[in-house]
Design a protein around this motif. Structure first.
Motif, PDB file in Angstrom:
ATOM      1  N   GLN A  70      59.871  16.133  19.981  1.00 35.76           N
ATOM      2  CA  GLN A  70      58.829  15.274  19.407  1.00 35.76           C
ATOM      3  C   GLN A  70      57.664  16.102  18.878  1.00 35.76           C
ATOM      4  N   ARG A 105      68.354   9.906  26.275  1.00 39.94           N
ATOM      5  CA  ARG A 105      67.055   9.714  26.941  1.00 39.94           C
ATOM      6  C   ARG A 105      67.276   9.618  28.444  1.00 39.94           C
ATOM      7  N   THR A 106      67.320  10.772  29.104  1.00 42.04           N
ATOM      8  CA  THR A 106      67.490  10.821  30.554  1.00 42.04           C
ATOM      9  C   THR A 106      66.364  11.661  31.152  1.00 42.04           C
ATOM     10  N   PRO A 107      66.090  11.490  32.446  1.00 39.68           N
ATOM     11  CA  PRO A 107      65.037  12.294  33.089  1.00 39.68           C
ATOM     12  C   PRO A 107      65.294  13.804  32.998  1.00 39.68           C
ATOM     13  N   ASP A 108      66.571  14.211  32.983  1.00 38.31           N
ATOM     14  CA  ASP A 108      66.894  15.640  32.908  1.00 38.31           C
ATOM     15  C   ASP A 108      66.492  16.245  31.561  1.00 38.31           C
ATOM     16  N   ASN A 109      66.480  15.444  30.514  1.00 37.15           N
ATOM     17  CA  ASN A 109      66.181  15.936  29.168  1.00 37.15           C
ATOM     18  C   ASN A 109      64.713  15.758  28.778  1.00 37.15           C
ATOM     19  N   ARG A 110      63.891  15.390  29.711  1.00 36.36           N
ATOM     20  CA  ARG A 110      62.507  15.039  29.393  1.00 36.36           C
ATOM     21  C   ARG A 110      61.753  16.172  28.692  1.00 36.36           C
ATOM     22  N   ALA A 111      61.863  17.391  29.180  1.00 34.94           N
ATOM     23  CA  ALA A 111      61.147  18.527  28.577  1.00 34.94           C
ATOM     24  C   ALA A 111      61.674  18.806  27.166  1.00 34.94           C
ATOM     25  N   LEU A 126      63.095  16.652  25.144  1.00 39.47           N
ATOM     26  CA  LEU A 126      62.682  15.548  24.279  1.00 39.47           C
ATOM     27  C   LEU A 126      61.222  15.709  23.838  1.00 39.47           C
ATOM     28  N   LYS A 127      60.373  16.124  24.771  1.00 39.71           N
ATOM     29  CA  LYS A 127      58.966  16.341  24.425  1.00 39.71           C
ATOM     30  C   LYS A 127      58.835  17.447  23.385  1.00 39.71           C
TER      31      LYS A 127
END
Length: 135
Positions: free
Chosen positions: A77, A65-71, A73-74
């Motif tokens: 989900q 869970r890092t800012p770089d992986n945000r897309a 991760l979304k």
């Protein structure tokens, strides 16, 4: 003998998949999640699964869970939500809940209808007859 017990549904060591549920899935994620959930939940029972667990079922391991992986991760989900709604369409109970991992799902597997249970003839009827050894 072990295979016979599995076919007759007399053993808890085997996973029961209902073909109509498997073929009724619209998404690959739904099919994968269904097979994993069938292995984990007995018919008529409820279990809770965290988002990280479901993510691991689909992708092998959760992303950090890092800012770089945000897309990414979304997107993961979104795929999980689609898979779970696919399972819900098959008559399973699916509810979004808080789990020990954070958020997740409470999943209730439906009781197998009698028409989905495999009915087999007695084992002796399946054995080929042996020719007699008389001369």
């Amino acid at each position: 003998i072990c295979e016979t017990a599995a076919l007759l549904g007399r053993s808890n060591n085997y996973t029961v998949l209902v073909p109509a549920e498997v073929f009724g899935m619209r998404t690959d994620a739904g099919q994968l999640l269904l097979s994993r959930l069938c292995a984990s939940i007995d018919p008529g029972r409820i279990a809770r699964f965290g988002d990280l667990t479901l993510e691991a079922y689909l992708y092998g391991r959760p992303l950090e869970r890092t800012p770089d992986n945000r897309a990414a991760l979304k997107e993961r989900q979104r795929v999980i939500r689609r898979g779970m709604s696919d399972i819900e369409r098959q008559g399973w109970g699916v509810q979004r809940v808080r789990t020990s991992e954070g958020m997740g799902y409470a999943v209730q597997r439906p009781v197998l209808p009698a028409t989905e249970r495999l009915v087999m003839p007695p084992v002796d009827a399946l054995r080929p007859s042996r020719p007699s050894k008389r001369q």
